[in-house]
Design a protein around this motif. Structure first.
Motif, PDB file in Angstrom:
ATOM      1  N   GLN A 163       0.827  -1.207   0.000  1.00 17.72           N
ATOM      2  CA  GLN A 163       0.000   0.000   0.000  1.00 17.72           C
ATOM      3  C   GLN A 163       0.864   1.260   0.000  1.00 17.72           C
ATOM      4  O   GLN A 163       0.558   2.240  -0.687  1.00 17.72           O
ATOM      5  CB  GLN A 163      -0.922  -0.002   1.220  1.00 17.72           C
ATOM      6  N   ALA A 164       1.963   1.212   0.769  1.00 17.85           N
ATOM      7  CA  ALA A 164       2.849   2.378   0.840  1.00 17.85           C
ATOM      8  C   ALA A 164       3.491   2.668  -0.509  1.00 17.85           C
ATOM      9  O   ALA A 164       3.588   3.825  -0.940  1.00 17.85           O
ATOM     10  CB  ALA A 164       3.927   2.151   1.902  1.00 17.85           C
ATOM     11  N   LEU A 165       3.932   1.609  -1.218  1.00 14.76           N
ATOM     12  CA  LEU A 165       4.538   1.811  -2.534  1.00 14.76           C
ATOM     13  C   LEU A 165       3.510   2.325  -3.535  1.00 14.76           C
ATOM     14  O   LEU A 165       3.809   3.215  -4.346  1.00 14.76           O
ATOM     15  CB  LEU A 165       5.151   0.501  -3.030  1.00 14.76           C
ATOM     16  N   GLU A 166       2.297   1.781  -3.463  1.00  8.34           N
ATOM     17  CA  GLU A 166       1.243   2.242  -4.363  1.00  8.34           C
ATOM     18  C   GLU A 166       0.933   3.715  -4.124  1.00  8.34           C
ATOM     19  O   GLU A 166       0.708   4.484  -5.067  1.00  8.34           O
ATOM     20  CB  GLU A 166      -0.014   1.396  -4.157  1.00  8.34           C
ATOM     21  N   ALA A 167       0.944   4.118  -2.848  1.00  8.84           N
ATOM     22  CA  ALA A 167       0.682   5.525  -2.523  1.00  8.84           C
ATOM     23  C   ALA A 167       1.790   6.429  -3.060  1.00  8.84           C
ATOM     24  O   ALA A 167       1.531   7.559  -3.504  1.00  8.84           O
ATOM     25  CB  ALA A 167       0.553   5.686  -1.012  1.00  8.84           C
ATOM     26  N   GLU A 168       3.034   5.942  -3.051  1.00 14.70           N
ATOM     27  CA  GLU A 168       4.146   6.726  -3.595  1.00 14.70           C
ATOM     28  C   GLU A 168       3.967   6.982  -5.086  1.00 14.70           C
ATOM     29  O   GLU A 168       4.317   8.050  -5.596  1.00 14.70           O
ATOM     30  CB  GLU A 168       5.476   5.979  -3.387  1.00 14.70           C
ATOM     31  N   ASP A 169       3.421   5.975  -5.787  1.00 15.32           N
ATOM     32  CA  ASP A 169       3.304   6.070  -7.240  1.00 15.32           C
ATOM     33  C   ASP A 169       2.101   6.890  -7.696  1.00 15.32           C
ATOM     34  O   ASP A 169       1.975   7.206  -8.879  1.00 15.32           O
ATOM     35  CB  ASP A 169       3.215   4.668  -7.848  1.00 15.32           C
ATOM     36  N   MET A 170       1.201   7.200  -6.776  1.00 20.82           N
ATOM     37  CA  MET A 170      -0.009   7.942  -7.162  1.00 20.82           C
ATOM     38  C   MET A 170       0.279   9.427  -7.350  1.00 20.82           C
ATOM     39  O   MET A 170       1.143   9.993  -6.720  1.00 20.82           O
ATOM     40  CB  MET A 170      -1.107   7.755  -6.097  1.00 20.82           C
TER      41      MET A 170
END
Length: 737
Positions: A730-737
């Protein structure tokens, strides 16, 4: 509800209570009786196993068990040709060939940590042992033979906690003529190209949570009630034609609807599968070239099979066998199957999508077998003896699953990084062993030249070895060793420890030539095959389909088609992954169910079956039927791929080049700092240190899937591990948003 209804409800509840109590008492008595009989049976097996002329196959027949069960109880008995089960199971059971062991998550083996203790001595093959040093880690020089001749004798050495009387002892090949008899092909059994085309089955896709059904004829919303089997069959075939023979559940998992009432998911699944049926419907009892009878009771991806009359057949399956739909609606899931077929069609002219990726993978592979007269292997790839197949089953594990907990790592770690090898198994299919293997004993290996020894270890092979870890070793373990429990493995890492195991040539080479320090390997026995490429054409074609789908997913302008192609690319991965698993040909496990008697009595189970669950109306059972005469049984191929993948998880080449040398860059756990690796999960590494390996998108490259750059508490349990895994993604996905 008024007072009258409340009172009536209490009366009904008391009646249920009075009916339930005697059944619970009967079940308790039955379970106690079953437990005592099992203990008595196991005690007798161990007693008989001590007889000098005892054989596992005769004991297995007398006990109603499989050979593997006997070997687990009496490790000293080598696998002597598991008894074959019936060619076709009865209508109430189903052979679980379309649910591979590879599909179920490997059992996590957590290494226990304690002060080293003395390792018990165990019997090992007698004869000459060739002790090998390793080539220099920065050259390709040959192996150094440290001792030309020495009698094999177990030596006490440090061992990890948990290594003791309960640790499994892996089977060995018998000495002399008894062992030589293992080295032959099964008569009149070879993998040949089929001369028929599979029948295509109509498919429908159902979201059981909201009742949306999609098939070639359109989209409708159904009233499924509680989504029982009867309600689904009635609702679906009220609108869909009988040509629809497979109903894939895309969401809702109706088989889990009673899970809160059961200790195990399989019991909830069995209750759902065995629920009441509409008039004229029965459990399927007929079969064809690609059809099985009865239900497969699997906790997450079950298969239910029914028929109406003689001509209408249907299956209800989970789309999770193919890929995680990630919330996709049924129309998108159907589009994914359409795109999958379109991507495979240019490479496989007669492609038919079968019920599962494992069935599809094996069928597609069979159509790449050479058929041209005079071509090598045009007469088929020979199937090895049951003894060799049984040995590989007992000694060749699958993906590495390991949680490395404190105190091996600090209680608090500076971060969490997950990297996963893309389409990893595809990179290990270029060379495989073909034909009947040669036996390479310790004496024969010692008599080889250094070049012959090196060539043997680099060829498709499987070795029984005694391993000694360097005293100053401070990184993860390199080779699998047997842990307590059947088909369980751990990875010893303690400096100075010595243990005996079986490992593929890829892993033995990695231990000898790893980038840190060579381990000491003694060859005790081995299987050496001729090198061939039986999987190469199949794998290459699947990779072409995979690349084309990924390219479309990156470039397509329609959101639904992008998602469909992305899901289809994952289905291609499943076809290869689980297709390889079918070659392993595990012992044939059949499952079935029987109705309770009119008074709730438990019916007599089939010979050799064991009770696995009980509901209000049915009991479920399973039976190990040993190894079938399967023309596609090639565990040597699956073992070779798994060994190569485990080795590459530690150190392997990527598709990126070193700008200074022009050689492929290396990546893997051994290229991370000591003490930073937190876990392995098949093709994934979890580290507390940042991972910065370049990603080229090719098979075998490491893709960053999760990242947390702040301090974490190191996980000690699987629950804690999966919680951190989810947070990091989830943290990596949030970085990519």
């Amino acid at each position: 509800m008024d007072n009258k209804e409340y009172s009536a409800g209490l009366t009904e509840l008391r009646a249920v209570r009075d009916e339930l109590k005697p059944l619970e008492r009967e079940l308790s008595q039955l379970q106690a009786k079953v437990g005592k009989l099992r203990d008595r049976r196991d005690e007798k097996i161990r007693e008989l196993g001590g007889y000098a002329k005892a054989t596992s196959d005769r004991i297995a027949t007398a006990a109603g068990l499989g050979v593997i069960d006997i070997v687990a109880l009496v490790p000293s008995l080598a696998p002597q040709g598991a008894s074959e089960g019936p060619g076709e199971p009865p209508a109430t059971e189903t052979a679980a060939v379309d649910q591979l062991a590879a599909q179920a998550p490997a059992e996590p083996i957590k290494e226990m940590v304690a002060s080293p203790t003395a390792e018990p001595q165990t019997a090992e093959p007698a004869g000459t042992v060739a002790r090998l040093g390793a080539a220099s880690t920065d050259t390709d020089s040959d192996l150094e033979v440290l001792a030309e001749s020495e009698q094999a004798s177990p030596a006490p050495a440090p061992a990890a906690a948990g290594a003791g009387e309960d640790e499994r002892v892996l089977p060995s090949i018998p000495e002399g003529a008894d062992g030589d008899r293992w080295f032959h092909a099964e008569p009149d059994l070879a993998s040949k190209r089929p001369n028929f085309r599979q029948d295509a089955r109509g498919m429908a896709f159902l979201d059981a949570a909201i009742g949306v059904l999609v098939w070639q004829g359109g989209t409708v919303r159904l009233d499924l009630g509680r989504a029982s089997v009867a309600e689904i069959l009635t609702a679906v075939y009220a609108v869909a034609p009988v040509a629809v023979e497979r109903i894939y559940i895309t969401a809702g998992d109706p088989w889990h609807q009673s899970s809160e009432r059961h200790d195990f998911l399989k019991d909830a699944v069995a209750e759902w599968l065995n629920g009441p049926l509409p008039d004229d419907w029965t459990v399927e009892s007929s079969r064809g070239k690609d059809r099985q009878a009865g239900h497969l009771v699997h906790p997450r991806n079950p298969v239910g099979r029914w028929q109406r009359g003689k001509d209408q057949h249907t299956e209800i399956r989970s789309v999770g066998e193919w890929f995680d739909p990630e919330g996709a609606d049924p129309a998108t899931v159907r589009a994914a199957f359409v795109e999958l077929w379109k991507a495979l069609r240019p490479n496989f002219e007669d492609v038919v999508l079968m019920g599962s990726p494992s069935q599809t993978g094996r069928d597609l592979w069979s159509r790449t077998i050479p058929a041209k007269a005079g071509a090598k292997w045009a007469d088929g790839f020979p199937v090895m003896s049951q003894e060799i197949r049984g040995l590989l089953h007992a000694t060749a594990g699958q993906g590495r699953t390991e949680l490395i907990a404190p105190p091996r790592v600090p209680e608090r770690v500076p971060g969490w990084f997950e990297v996963d090898r893309t389409f990893a198994y595809a990179k290990h299919t270029w060379a495989s062993g073909v034909g009947v293997p040669q036996r390479i004993t310790a004496a024969r290996f010692a008599a080889m030249s250094e070049k012959e020894q090196t060539n043997a270890l680099f060829a498709p092979s499987h070795w029984q070895v005694r391993v000694t870890i360097p005293k100053d070793w401070n990184h993860v373990g390199l080779l699998p060793a047997p842990a307590p429990g059947e088909r369980s493995w751990h990875y010893p890492y303690e400096g100075g420890r010595t243990f005996t195991t079986w490992a593929g040539g890829a892993e033995v080479n990695l231990a000898l030539r790893n980038p840190l320090r060579p381990w000491r390997i003694e060859i005790l026995d081995g299987l050496l095959w001729e090198s061939g490429d039986p999987l190469k054409s199949w794998s290459t074609k699947l990779q072409k389909a995979w690349r084309s789908l990924r390219a479309i997913a990156e470039m397509h302008g329609d959101d639904q088609q992008r998602q469909a192609c992305r899901l289809a690319s994952r289905a291609v991965r499943s076809i290869l992954l689980y297709g390889i698993g079918t070659f392993a040909q595990r012992p044939r496990i059949t499952t079935g169910s029987l109705e309770l008697g009119t008074g709730g009595e438990v019916p007599e189970l089939p010979d050799g079956a064991r009770l696995t669950g009980i509901t209000d109306t049915h009991v479920t059972w399973e039976r190990n039927q040993g190894f079938a005469r399967d023309q596609y049984a090639h565990p040597e191929w699956a073992a070779g791929v798994w060994s190569g993948a485990r080795a590459a998880l530690l150190s392997g080449s990527t598709s990126s080049k070193d700008p200074e040398t022009g050689k492929p860059l290396k990546a893997g756990a051994l290229h991370l700092p000591p003490g930073s690796v937190l876990a392995f999960r098949t093709d994934a590494i979890y580290s507390s240190a940042p991972v910065e390996w370049p990603y080229g998108g090719e098979p075998g490259d490491y893709l960053l899937k999760g990242r947390m750059t702040w301090e974490q508490t190191a996980p000690r349990t699987d629950e804690e591990f999966y919680y951190l895994q989810g947070l990091a993604r989830q943290a990596l996905e949030a970085e990519d948003m």
